[in-house]
Design a protein around this motif. Structure first.
Motif, PDB file in Angstrom:
ATOM      1  N   TYR A 176      49.322  56.423  94.214  1.00  0.00           N
ATOM      2  CA  TYR A 176      49.566  56.321  92.777  1.00  0.00           C
ATOM      3  C   TYR A 176      48.341  56.723  91.959  1.00  0.00           C
ATOM      4  O   TYR A 176      48.365  56.715  90.742  1.00  0.00           O
ATOM      5  N   CYS A 177      47.246  57.039  92.667  1.00  0.00           N
ATOM      6  CA  CYS A 177      45.981  57.332  91.989  1.00  0.00           C
ATOM      7  C   CYS A 177      45.549  58.775  92.208  1.00  0.00           C
ATOM      8  O   CYS A 177      45.276  59.499  91.250  1.00  0.00           O
TER       9      CYS A 177
ATOM     10  N   THR B  61      52.177  49.350  87.414  1.00  0.00           N
ATOM     11  CA  THR B  61      51.800  50.766  87.575  1.00  0.00           C
ATOM     12  C   THR B  61      51.791  51.466  86.221  1.00  0.00           C
ATOM     13  O   THR B  61      52.698  51.289  85.422  1.00  0.00           O
ATOM     14  N   MET B  62      50.769  52.293  86.017  1.00  0.00           N
ATOM     15  CA  MET B  62      50.653  53.023  84.745  1.00  0.00           C
ATOM     16  C   MET B  62      50.769  54.531  84.973  1.00  0.00           C
ATOM     17  O   MET B  62      50.307  55.030  85.998  1.00  0.00           O
TER      18      MET B  62
ATOM     19  N   GLY C  81      38.274  54.522  86.576  1.00  0.00           N
ATOM     20  CA  GLY C  81      38.195  53.279  87.315  1.00  0.00           C
ATOM     21  C   GLY C  81      39.099  52.159  86.856  1.00  0.00           C
ATOM     22  O   GLY C  81      38.904  51.006  87.203  1.00  0.00           O
TER      23      GLY C  81
ATOM     24  N   GLY D 226      50.024  58.969  88.956  1.00  0.00           N
ATOM     25  CA  GLY D 226      50.466  57.723  88.321  1.00  0.00           C
ATOM     26  C   GLY D 226      51.865  57.879  87.742  1.00  0.00           C
ATOM     27  O   GLY D 226      52.701  56.974  87.837  1.00  0.00           O
TER      28      GLY D 226
ATOM     29  N   MET E 128      43.288  58.204  87.535  1.00  0.00           N
ATOM     30  CA  MET E 128      42.671  56.896  87.298  1.00  0.00           C
ATOM     31  C   MET E 128      41.270  56.834  87.917  1.00  0.00           C
ATOM     32  O   MET E 128      40.394  56.112  87.426  1.00  0.00           O
TER      33      MET E 128
ATOM     34  N   THR F 135      36.142  47.227  93.639  1.00  0.00           N
ATOM     35  CA  THR F 135      35.958  48.014  94.863  1.00  0.00           C
ATOM     36  C   THR F 135      37.201  47.934  95.737  1.00  0.00           C
ATOM     37  O   THR F 135      37.981  46.989  95.624  1.00  0.00           O
ATOM     38  N   ASN F 136      37.336  48.938  96.620  1.00  0.00           N
ATOM     39  CA  ASN F 136      38.400  48.824  97.625  1.00  0.00           C
ATOM     40  C   ASN F 136      37.887  48.075  98.860  1.00  0.00           C
ATOM     41  O   ASN F 136      38.639  47.861  99.803  1.00  0.00           O
TER      42      ASN F 136
ATOM     43  N   SER G 141      40.752  45.697  95.276  1.00  0.00           N
ATOM     44  CA  SER G 141      42.112  46.230  95.181  1.00  0.00           C
ATOM     45  C   SER G 141      42.741  46.175  96.563  1.00  0.00           C
ATOM     46  O   SER G 141      42.204  46.729  97.517  1.00  0.00           O
TER      47      SER G 141
ATOM     48  N   THR H  57      32.471  50.477  88.570  1.00  0.00           N
ATOM     49  CA  THR H  57      33.723  50.911  89.154  1.00  0.00           C
ATOM     50  C   THR H  57      33.595  52.370  89.552  1.00  0.00           C
ATOM     51  O   THR H  57      32.516  52.946  89.578  1.00  0.00           O
ATOM     52  N   GLY H  58      34.717  53.007  89.891  1.00  0.00           N
ATOM     53  CA  GLY H  58      34.685  54.407  90.305  1.00  0.00           C
ATOM     54  C   GLY H  58      36.056  55.034  90.073  1.00  0.00           C
ATOM     55  O   GLY H  58      36.823  54.516  89.256  1.00  0.00           O
ATOM     56  N   GLY H  59      36.450  55.990  90.846  1.00  0.00           N
ATOM     57  CA  GLY H  59      36.165  56.305  92.231  1.00  0.00           C
ATOM     58  C   GLY H  59      35.894  55.009  92.999  1.00  0.00           C
ATOM     59  O   GLY H  59      36.346  53.949  92.616  1.00  0.00           O
ATOM     60  N   GLU H  60      35.175  55.166  94.071  1.00  0.00           N
ATOM     61  CA  GLU H  60      34.772  53.974  94.815  1.00  0.00           C
ATOM     62  C   GLU H  60      33.271  53.779  94.604  1.00  0.00           C
ATOM     63  O   GLU H  60      32.466  54.559  95.122  1.00  0.00           O
TER      64      GLU H  60
ATOM     65  N   LEU I 286      48.748  46.042  93.084  1.00  0.00           N
ATOM     66  CA  LEU I 286      49.746  46.756  92.287  1.00  0.00           C
ATOM     67  C   LEU I 286      51.122  46.357  92.802  1.00  0.00           C
ATOM     68  O   LEU I 286      51.348  46.377  94.015  1.00  0.00           O
TER      69      LEU I 286
HETATM   70  N1  SAM Z   1      37.854  52.023  94.001  1.00  0.00           N
HETATM   71  C1  SAM Z   1      37.815  50.853  93.187  1.00  0.00           C
HETATM   72  C2  SAM Z   1      38.980  49.944  93.527  1.00  0.00           C
HETATM   73  O1  SAM Z   1      39.706  50.226  94.473  1.00  0.00           O
HETATM   74  O2  SAM Z   1      39.124  48.920  92.859  1.00  0.00           O
HETATM   75  C3  SAM Z   1      37.754  51.112  91.683  1.00  0.00           C
HETATM   76  C4  SAM Z   1      38.552  52.225  91.116  1.00  0.00           C
HETATM   77  S1  SAM Z   1      40.313  52.085  91.241  1.00  0.00           S
HETATM   78  C5  SAM Z   1      40.806  53.540  90.387  1.00  0.00           C
HETATM   79  C6  SAM Z   1      40.638  50.766  90.094  1.00  0.00           C
HETATM   80  C7  SAM Z   1      42.018  50.213  90.065  1.00  0.00           C
HETATM   81  O3  SAM Z   1      42.885  51.169  89.499  1.00  0.00           O
HETATM   82  C8  SAM Z   1      42.598  49.839  91.413  1.00  0.00           C
HETATM   83  O4  SAM Z   1      42.923  48.460  91.402  1.00  0.00           O
HETATM   84  C9  SAM Z   1      43.858  50.650  91.496  1.00  0.00           C
HETATM   85  O5  SAM Z   1      44.890  49.959  92.132  1.00  0.00           O
HETATM   86  C10 SAM Z   1      44.158  50.909  90.044  1.00  0.00           C
HETATM   87  N2  SAM Z   1      45.031  52.062  89.804  1.00  0.00           N
HETATM   88  C11 SAM Z   1      44.895  53.328  90.209  1.00  0.00           C
HETATM   89  N3  SAM Z   1      45.927  54.089  89.783  1.00  0.00           N
HETATM   90  C12 SAM Z   1      46.751  53.271  89.075  1.00  0.00           C
HETATM   91  C13 SAM Z   1      47.973  53.457  88.370  1.00  0.00           C
HETATM   92  N4  SAM Z   1      48.583  54.636  88.322  1.00  0.00           N
HETATM   93  N5  SAM Z   1      48.510  52.388  87.746  1.00  0.00           N
HETATM   94  C14 SAM Z   1      47.893  51.176  87.775  1.00  0.00           C
HETATM   95  N6  SAM Z   1      46.742  50.934  88.431  1.00  0.00           N
HETATM   96  C15 SAM Z   1      46.177  51.972  89.074  1.00  0.00           C
END
Ligand code: SAM
Length: 328
Positions: free
Chosen positions: A30-31, A192-193, A327, A199, A323, A99-100, A122, A69-72, A163
């Motif tokens: 989704y990212c 989910t966004m 981040g 996304g 996303m 972070t993941n 996450s 945040t990031g990315g990772e 999510l």
């Molecule tokens: N890598 C780090 C992590 O995993 O938390 C930080 C970046 S990650 C992009 C941050 C959050 O964005 C994660 O919790 C991820 O599930 C969420 N995310 C990514 N795409 C998304 C989407 N389309 N809708 C909602 N949340 C999303």
């Protein structure tokens, strides 16, 4: 007197989400696309000195909370060093990390020692095969090792962000509640966004969290709860336990009226709203030798463009970037 950063709608901005890299070691469907490699180069990222200058400018405008945040973020070499520098800046009272957790086991101690206090991980599933499918090959055991190392290192609270994805992990919500009860973690469900093409494609798995809450209430005794942190989650507590469950509902009940944040991407662009592609380039300014007064003036000027609210429902095609750029 302390200066304050206030947008055109009277919202006080006190929180910056700082992306330290757009790269990620997972490809959550989704990212990011599974084969995505088109990341920016490290020389496009702000260096630590540049980040420190920008965050000092924000701090002098009343920003007190920073989330890495990031990315990772754990991919960025020297992250504990950066964390220590930001934690020492006058005015920064709260430094947290999203972070993941894949790389967390090794870095948890150093990050905690550097002054990171709160951590969000996450985690959408507790099943190894499903985790690999969602993340395009990620290893759940590494994530779990990372989370446990974080706890040993002294992070508190540890929040698990899940999510809610129809047809993907909607048979696991109760299991995740049990997991968080067992380990004394906080759990937050997220809608989910439609951010980026990935996304938008994932919105076919969208689940309204009001439904998830009703379902959990039929199994657990949920009472209204609260959680310090100032974020957008609305909390319930499982009666008789310490477990708080947050519901982050950008789509079904958006929380833009209380938005207190802006986002800085790794390449130094200021993003004023997750639901809008507009970006204000602070890197060019930093690299042209701007002093702190000029930086502050630019931040104040950029803030005029912060919209009243996102338009994910009305204009789901609006946000092109993934996303991972900002981040979440
Ligand atoms: N890598 C780090 C992590 O995993 O938390 C930080 C970046 S990650 C992009 C941050 C959050 O964005 C994660 O919790 C991820 O599930 C969420 N995310 C990514 N795409 C998304 C989407 N389309 N809708 C909602 N949340 C999303």
């Amino acid at each position: 007197m302390q200066e304050q950063l206030t947008d055109s709608f009277g919202r006080r901005i006190e929180y910056v989400r700082l992306s330290v890299t757009d790269r990620c070691n997972l490809r959550c469907f989704y990212c990011l696309p599974g084969d995505f490699r088109n990341f920016s180069e490290p020389d496009e990222w702000l260096g630590f000195d540049e980040i420190e200058r920008v965050i000092a400018a924000f701090a002098s405008l009343g920003v007190s909370k920073i989330r890495l945040t990031g990315g990772e973020p754990l991919i960025r070499r020297g992250l504990p060093d950066l964390a220590g520098r930001l934690a020492r800046l006058p005015g920064i009272a709260d430094l947290s990390l999203s972070t993941n957790a894949v790389l967390l086991a090794r870095q948890a101690g150093a990050l905690c020692a550097a002054g990171v206090r709160r951590i969000n991980v996450s985690l959408d599933t507790l099943r190894p095969g499903r985790f690999a499918a969602i993340t395009h090959g990620g290893r759940l055991d590494k994530v779990l090792d990372g989370i446990m190392a974080a706890r040993r290192a002294g992070f508190a609270p540890i929040k698990i962000n899940m999510l809610a994805l129809k047809g993907i992990n909607d048979d696991e919500f109760e299991d995740m509640v049990e997991f968080c009860l067992e380990h004394d973690f906080t759990l937050r469900f997220i809608e989910t966004m439609p951010v980026g093409a990935t996304g938008r494609a994932a919105t076919r798995h969208y689940l309204d969290l009001q439904e998830v809450k009703r379902r959990l209430a039929s199994r657990f005794s949920l009472i209204p709860g609260a959680m310090p942190g100032g974020g957008p989650a609305r909390y319930m507590q499982v009666a008789g336990t310490r477990l708080r469950i947050g519901f982050i509902t950008p789509i079904s009940r958006h929380f833009c009226a209380t938005c207190n944040r802006v986002r800085l991407s790794a390449d130094g662009a200021l993003h004023l709203c997750l639901g809008q592609d507009y970006r204000y380039d602070l890197r060019a300014l930093l690299r042209s030798g701007a002093d702190s007064a000029q930086l502050k003036a630019a931040i104040v000027q950029a803030l005029v463009l912060k919209p009243e609210r996102h338009e994910f429902r009305e204009k789901p095609r609006q946000v092109i970037r993934f996303m991972s750029m900002t981040g979440g």
